[in-house]
Design a protein around this motif. Structure first.
Motif, PDB file in Angstrom:
ATOM      1  N   PRO A   1       0.972  -1.289   0.258  1.00  0.00           N
ATOM      2  CA  PRO A   1      -0.043   0.003  -0.290  1.00  0.00           C
ATOM      3  C   PRO A   1       0.470   0.797  -0.095  1.00  0.00           C
ATOM      4  O   PRO A   1       2.112   0.965   0.694  1.00  0.00           O
ATOM      5  N   MET A   2       0.512   2.214  -1.118  1.00  0.00           N
ATOM      6  CA  MET A   2       1.352   3.548  -1.314  1.00  0.00           C
ATOM      7  C   MET A   2       0.557   4.754  -0.532  1.00  0.00           C
ATOM      8  O   MET A   2      -0.692   4.582  -0.442  1.00  0.00           O
ATOM      9  N   ALA A   3       1.335   5.549   0.022  1.00  0.00           N
ATOM     10  CA  ALA A   3       0.540   6.718   0.925  1.00  0.00           C
ATOM     11  C   ALA A   3      -0.506   6.988  -0.023  1.00  0.00           C
ATOM     12  O   ALA A   3      -1.540   7.914   0.849  1.00  0.00           O
ATOM     13  N   SER A   4      -0.779   7.418  -1.393  1.00  0.00           N
ATOM     14  CA  SER A   4      -0.909   7.694  -2.108  1.00  0.00           C
ATOM     15  C   SER A   4      -2.477   6.675  -2.027  1.00  0.00           C
ATOM     16  O   SER A   4      -3.777   7.782  -2.283  1.00  0.00           O
ATOM     17  N   GLY A   5      -2.895   5.941  -1.168  1.00  0.00           N
ATOM     18  CA  GLY A   5      -4.063   4.464  -1.557  1.00  0.00           C
ATOM     19  C   GLY A   5      -4.062   3.802  -2.893  1.00  0.00           C
ATOM     20  O   GLY A   5      -4.771   3.408  -2.440  1.00  0.00           O
TER      21      GLY A   5
ATOM     22  N   SER B   1      -2.208   0.678  -4.690  1.00  0.00           N
ATOM     23  CA  SER B   1      -1.510  -0.341  -4.432  1.00  0.00           C
ATOM     24  C   SER B   1      -0.338  -0.160  -5.233  1.00  0.00           C
ATOM     25  O   SER B   1      -0.812  -0.914  -6.590  1.00  0.00           O
ATOM     26  N   TRP B   2       0.491  -0.843  -4.858  1.00  0.00           N
ATOM     27  CA  TRP B   2       1.501  -1.594  -5.859  1.00  0.00           C
ATOM     28  C   TRP B   2       1.894  -2.845  -5.636  1.00  0.00           C
ATOM     29  O   TRP B   2       2.472  -3.415  -5.035  1.00  0.00           O
TER      30      TRP B   2
END
Length: 141
Positions: A43-47, A49-50
């Protein structure tokens, strides 16, 4: 003598294992799918998912190993010449597989082949520059 072996042979072997093991039934589409299929997601801070796949991990490892290969290429020891020759052989194998074998015509393998080529070029360029500096230094009388 182990230092003469190019480190980029590791991602080359890993890619060969993934493709030649027949994961997904073989062929280019199956190889590409096996490389892109997510192993895990972060999960990335931007919301967002990588999604990280096998191909991404092989490329990440390749970049790290390329860094160490470039450091090794600055050495002017005799073993460096053997390393350059082995890197050239590895590049030829990569190029042949990329052009002639199904499952190797992917972006992931192209980038691995490009990294091996950069290792070969860097090794030879550094060796030539070092030899020229030695020659220039020796000619001052």
């Amino acid at each position: 003598m182990l230092i003469a072996i190019p480190l980029l042979i590791i991602p080359f072997i890993l890619y060969n294992i993934v493709v030649l093991s027949g994961i997904g039934g073989g062929g280019m589409a199956a190889a590409d799918e096996a490389l892109r299929q997510p192993l895990f997601s972060l999960p990335m801070a931007s919301g967002a998912s990588w999604q990280v796949g096998v191909g991404d991990l092989i490329l990440f490892l390749s970049l790290i190993l390329l860094f160490f290969e470039l450091l090794k290429s600055t050495s002017s020891q005799k073993v460096a010449i053997i390393n350059h020759a082995l890197s050239m052989i590895l590049f030829v194998f990569c190029l042949v597989e990329f052009l002639l074998i199904r499952g190797f015509a992917t972006s992931t393998f192209f980038l691995i082949t490009t990294m091996v080529m950069l290792d070969v070029l860097a090794g030879f360029i550094v060796t030539i520059i070092s030899a020229r500096k030695d020659l220039d230094f020796g000619s001052t009388a």
